[in-house]
Design a protein around this motif. Sequence first.
Motif, PDB file in Angstrom:
ATOM      1  N   GLU A  72      28.893  48.725  47.886  1.00  0.00           N
ATOM      2  CA  GLU A  72      29.039  48.795  46.275  1.00  0.00           C
ATOM      3  C   GLU A  72      29.151  47.608  45.767  1.00  0.00           C
ATOM      4  O   GLU A  72      29.984  47.139  46.528  1.00  0.00           O
ATOM      5  N   TRP A  73      28.956  46.863  44.768  1.00  0.00           N
ATOM      6  CA  TRP A  73      28.835  45.658  44.184  1.00  0.00           C
ATOM      7  C   TRP A  73      27.943  46.028  43.431  1.00  0.00           C
ATOM      8  O   TRP A  73      27.958  46.701  42.634  1.00  0.00           O
ATOM      9  N   GLY A  74      29.754  44.764  42.213  1.00  0.00           N
ATOM     10  CA  GLY A  74      28.872  45.189  40.851  1.00  0.00           C
ATOM     11  C   GLY A  74      29.984  43.971  39.689  1.00  0.00           C
ATOM     12  O   GLY A  74      30.829  43.600  40.680  1.00  0.00           O
ATOM     13  N   LEU A  75      30.265  44.032  38.715  1.00  0.00           N
ATOM     14  CA  LEU A  75      30.824  43.405  37.665  1.00  0.00           C
ATOM     15  C   LEU A  75      32.019  44.214  37.151  1.00  0.00           C
ATOM     16  O   LEU A  75      31.191  44.730  36.616  1.00  0.00           O
ATOM     17  N   THR A  76      33.010  43.651  36.947  1.00  0.00           N
ATOM     18  CA  THR A  76      33.732  44.809  35.696  1.00  0.00           C
ATOM     19  C   THR A  76      34.642  43.429  34.929  1.00  0.00           C
ATOM     20  O   THR A  76      34.718  42.584  35.697  1.00  0.00           O
ATOM     21  N   PHE A  77      35.278  43.849  34.498  1.00  0.00           N
ATOM     22  CA  PHE A  77      36.672  43.409  33.844  1.00  0.00           C
ATOM     23  C   PHE A  77      37.724  44.455  33.796  1.00  0.00           C
ATOM     24  O   PHE A  77      37.465  45.533  34.230  1.00  0.00           O
ATOM     25  N   ASN A  78      38.700  43.729  33.888  1.00  0.00           N
ATOM     26  CA  ASN A  78      40.306  43.595  33.451  1.00  0.00           C
ATOM     27  C   ASN A  78      40.440  43.519  32.289  1.00  0.00           C
ATOM     28  O   ASN A  78      40.818  42.310  31.576  1.00  0.00           O
TER      29      ASN A  78
ATOM     30  N   SER B  84      36.913  58.493  40.775  1.00  0.00           N
ATOM     31  CA  SER B  84      37.020  57.288  42.308  1.00  0.00           C
ATOM     32  C   SER B  84      38.361  56.755  42.102  1.00  0.00           C
ATOM     33  O   SER B  84      39.162  56.916  40.984  1.00  0.00           O
ATOM     34  N   ALA B  85      39.149  56.048  43.021  1.00  0.00           N
ATOM     35  CA  ALA B  85      40.691  55.590  42.873  1.00  0.00           C
ATOM     36  C   ALA B  85      40.873  54.526  43.698  1.00  0.00           C
ATOM     37  O   ALA B  85      40.068  55.218  44.613  1.00  0.00           O
ATOM     38  N   TYR B  86      41.631  54.106  44.173  1.00  0.00           N
ATOM     39  CA  TYR B  86      41.734  52.860  44.849  1.00  0.00           C
ATOM     40  C   TYR B  86      43.226  52.538  44.808  1.00  0.00           C
ATOM     41  O   TYR B  86      43.854  53.011  43.703  1.00  0.00           O
ATOM     42  N   VAL B  87      43.599  52.091  45.758  1.00  0.00           N
ATOM     43  CA  VAL B  87      45.019  51.738  45.706  1.00  0.00           C
ATOM     44  C   VAL B  87      45.527  50.646  46.961  1.00  0.00           C
ATOM     45  O   VAL B  87      44.699  50.837  47.928  1.00  0.00           O
ATOM     46  N   GLY B  88      45.877  49.817  47.249  1.00  0.00           N
ATOM     47  CA  GLY B  88      45.907  48.676  47.865  1.00  0.00           C
ATOM     48  C   GLY B  88      46.427  47.153  47.526  1.00  0.00           C
ATOM     49  O   GLY B  88      48.147  47.541  45.994  1.00  0.00           O
ATOM     50  N   TYR B  89      46.969  46.345  47.803  1.00  0.00           N
ATOM     51  CA  TYR B  89      47.699  44.786  47.704  1.00  0.00           C
ATOM     52  C   TYR B  89      46.372  43.420  47.535  1.00  0.00           C
ATOM     53  O   TYR B  89      45.903  43.394  48.445  1.00  0.00           O
ATOM     54  N   GLU B  90      46.673  43.154  46.228  1.00  0.00           N
ATOM     55  CA  GLU B  90      46.447  41.580  45.666  1.00  0.00           C
ATOM     56  C   GLU B  90      44.907  42.233  45.457  1.00  0.00           C
ATOM     57  O   GLU B  90      44.356  42.949  44.484  1.00  0.00           O
ATOM     58  N   SER B  91      43.888  41.383  46.697  1.00  0.00           N
ATOM     59  CA  SER B  91      42.610  41.696  46.045  1.00  0.00           C
ATOM     60  C   SER B  91      41.922  43.154  46.916  1.00  0.00           C
ATOM     61  O   SER B  91      40.113  43.092  46.509  1.00  0.00           O
ATOM     62  N   VAL B  92      43.037  43.350  47.817  1.00  0.00           N
ATOM     63  CA  VAL B  92      42.419  44.522  48.817  1.00  0.00           C
ATOM     64  C   VAL B  92      42.582  46.250  48.415  1.00  0.00           C
ATOM     65  O   VAL B  92      44.198  45.493  48.750  1.00  0.00           O
ATOM     66  N   SER B  93      41.469  47.463  48.588  1.00  0.00           N
ATOM     67  CA  SER B  93      42.177  48.307  48.663  1.00  0.00           C
ATOM     68  C   SER B  93      41.238  49.159  49.435  1.00  0.00           C
ATOM     69  O   SER B  93      40.549  49.161  49.868  1.00  0.00           O
TER      70      SER B  93
ATOM     71  N   ARG C 289      37.689  47.732  49.758  1.00  0.00           N
ATOM     72  CA  ARG C 289      36.706  47.750  48.212  1.00  0.00           C
ATOM     73  C   ARG C 289      38.167  46.243  47.807  1.00  0.00           C
ATOM     74  O   ARG C 289      39.181  46.104  48.289  1.00  0.00           O
ATOM     75  N   PHE C 290      37.050  45.079  47.106  1.00  0.00           N
ATOM     76  CA  PHE C 290      37.734  44.126  47.249  1.00  0.00           C
ATOM     77  C   PHE C 290      37.177  43.933  46.035  1.00  0.00           C
ATOM     78  O   PHE C 290      36.045  44.115  45.514  1.00  0.00           O
ATOM     79  N   ASP C 291      38.523  43.489  45.278  1.00  0.00           N
ATOM     80  CA  ASP C 291      38.177  42.854  43.822  1.00  0.00           C
ATOM     81  C   ASP C 291      38.449  41.312  44.294  1.00  0.00           C
ATOM     82  O   ASP C 291      39.755  41.345  44.318  1.00  0.00           O
ATOM     83  N   LEU C 292      37.024  40.705  43.575  1.00  0.00           N
ATOM     84  CA  LEU C 292      37.533  38.898  43.604  1.00  0.00           C
ATOM     85  C   LEU C 292      37.324  38.181  42.715  1.00  0.00           C
ATOM     86  O   LEU C 292      36.353  38.368  42.117  1.00  0.00           O
TER      87      LEU C 292
END
Length: 346
Positions: free
Chosen positions: A170-176, A307-316, A342-345
Amino acid sequence: MKTIIFYLTALLCLAASKMGAQTFERRARDISYNIAQISKEEKDSLKIEVEEVNKLLETDDITKEEADKRKLAFAEKRAANIEQRVAVEREKLDKLVQDRIDGNIEESFRSFSITYDPGTSKFKDTTKVKTYYEFKRTTSQFVFALGFNRLMTDGKVDNDNYKLRSDFYEWGLTFNTRILRNNNLLHAKYGLSLQYNNLRPEDDKVFVTDEGKTILADSGTDIDLARLRYVNLVVPVHLEFDFTKKQVNEDKTYYPTYNSFRVGLGGYAGINVKEKQILKYENADGNDVKERRRGNYNINDFVYGLSAYVGYESVSLYLKYDLQPVFENNEIDQNNVSLGIRFDLN
């Protein structure tokens, strides 16, 4: 003199800060426009090619069989062109995200100034470099995820009919967006993503449709690769808990993100945009064959899930589950479940 220096410094800082934001927005907009133009150009070219084939068919210069063969060849060529050209734009987007300074921003601005020292009757260069940190309330991230894919049947994961290599990405653009003004814990995360789901059957089986239902059937030959791919365009929305601590700098409080543990809970909804089956095998003449079947495999037009994710910094660690069954008319519901990284960069 001091007044002129103050205004010159302020203008330089303001121009530099705006230049960064405008550059990112403009480049992202250009990439989006390029992708849309690529699709339009290739589809327009395909339309012209098909019309030329139809003219030849009307004048009996070619047979219907030859016309269908040419149309299929043109369609495959244009589809390959789109994939290759979009891949170039995707690389540009990846680099743009890496250069992104919209999240944890650390910038240095040079304050240009020259002062006159009456004691020595000389001018002195009093230029200073000031570093400051800025953390915006809304940031953007490029998201990429990949992992294992399975079907759930009657509440159980079907490991008998599908290979371990069944995968998703999966790839995409998100806003936080930070929800509370003076607290960094709660964030709303939302955007747009493409989910590529792949199912690889075991035991030389392939997907076929029978009276509007999709089933696995014996192919009658040794299959090197059988893969059903369905692509969903979705809008993901998550409530994100970010345990990154606030920072205080020069009596100001800042709220950085993606510097500690994170947990996201939410879901997604969207539409199916493409489905096809890819087969690789050796024919009776001993030649390797790669076949793409773009028929209707009864994939649901709409999709929604959790969906759910748990991680540290940019990796989950990332988990998603389709509440909507994959196949529309099957008697037994089969739901897609995926587990991966999952990577949130920023």
